[in-house]
Design an enzyme around this catalytic site. Structure first.
Site: not given
Length: 339
Positions: A143, A240, A309
């Site tokens: 992230s 992502e 995630h």
């Protein structure tokens, strides 16, 4: 009180660096020519937990300690791990101090971020990349931690790892990849599980070879134009994201295209875009957006790799040479990611 860079280095006990601050700054602008790897983990090693981005709670640390104790690891926490500064886990300088301290601490063998959020981009100019290179260690997260992984790989030329943060769900799938790659030094073929979550969608079939470069799409696009990104040329871009409207994914991929990045890559992997839906109708689907941007490149590409995630996560070595097979959705490491 304002602390300058010389005082900061001296506060870490780095007297030789503190007295040669100008050369350090000059060297930090030049990426070394060779890639290096960190030593692998062993049972009984100590890992350092840091909070380089969002705020955490005491219970997050206790849960993380239990997770890593179960893996046979000892835990050391950053001095500022519970700090708060607005929505950040402490001031920029204090978050950097914890990272530097963990790298120079000889007892610490790996550094794991507690969580993502936001804040890592802010500290990239404050990191001492020659210091990090001279104390190579595993550093892992995902992230917002994408910023640290890419910058350290680009400027310190150290293999970094896109994988679970300390507050992730450490299930057997995630643990198996973590241990196989970081403890055992295995050259794995990463392949999705057979659950519905593991279904892949081929964008363009084929095979390619290159270094794995990427991470969170929002963070990567926020880094464009900076001096903290590795080379894209003939490499494999993996992405992502979470909670992004379809039009925002379109906008960010367009930004990568207009920046000349998509035309340079040899292969493309979109992990998973969790809760990425259209808020308005009419809309494109996510796959239509990926087809529009990626299929014209005529490079091997697919959607749905176990990156992002999600509960089941690969441990992705950033900067490592791999082969990909879009037909099967596999990533094969061509060498060990650790020494």
């Amino acid at each position: 009180m304002t602390i300058n860079r010389r005082q900061f280095l001296a506060s870490l006990g780095l007297s030789t660096l503190a007295t040669q601050i100008s050369p350090v700054i000059a060297q930090s602008q030049i990426s070394p020519p060779t890639t290096i790897k960190a030593p692998r983990l062993k049972i009984g090693d100590t890992i350092g937990l840091v909070s380089p981005a969002g705020i955490i709670e005491v219970q997050d640390i206790e849960k993380a300690k239990q997770t890593f104790t179960n893996l046979g690891l000892n835990v050391k926490t950053g001095v500022h791990i519970l700090d708060r500064d607005g929505y950040l886990a402490g001031t920029d300088i204090n978050r950097v101090q914890d990272i530097h301290t963990m790298f120079v601490d000889k007892s610490v063998k790996a550094i794991i971020a507690m969580r993502g959020g936001w804040g890592c981009n802010r500290i990239l100019p404050l990191l001492n990349y020659p210091l990090i290179r001279s104390h190579p260690k595993i550093i892992i997260g995902y992230s917002d931690i994408t910023s640290l992984l890419l910058a350290i790989n680009a400027r310190s030329r150290l293999i970094t790892f896109h994988g679970a943060v300390a507050t992730s769900t450490w299930n057997q799938f995630t643990i198996d990849y973590f241990k196989s790659i970081l403890f055992n030094g295995e050259k794995l073929t990463m392949e999705n599980n057979t659950t519905p979550e593991g279904k892949i969608e081929i964008i363009t079939p084929g095979k390619a070879r290159g270094k794995l470069i990427g991470g969170n799409l929002s963070v990567v696009t926020a880094m464009l134009g900076s001096a903290y990104l590795p080379s894209w040329y003939n490499n494999i871009l993996f992405l992502e994201d979470i909670g992004e409207d379809i039009y925002r994914v379109d906008r960010m991929l367009t930004q990568l295209k207009n920046a000349g990045i998509l035309n340079q890559i040899a292969g493309f992997i979109f992990g998973q875009c969790t809760n990425c839906q259209a808020s308005d109708q009419p809309s494109f689907t996510l796959m239509q957006i990926l087809q529009q941007h990626i299929k014209p490149l005529n490079i091997p590409a697919w959607y749905g790799s176990m990156i992002g995630h999600i509960q089941n996560k690969f441990t992705i070595p950033v900067g490592l040479e791999v082969k990909i097979d879009a037909d099967n959705g596999t990533i094969t490491m061509l060498e060990s990611a650790v020494n």
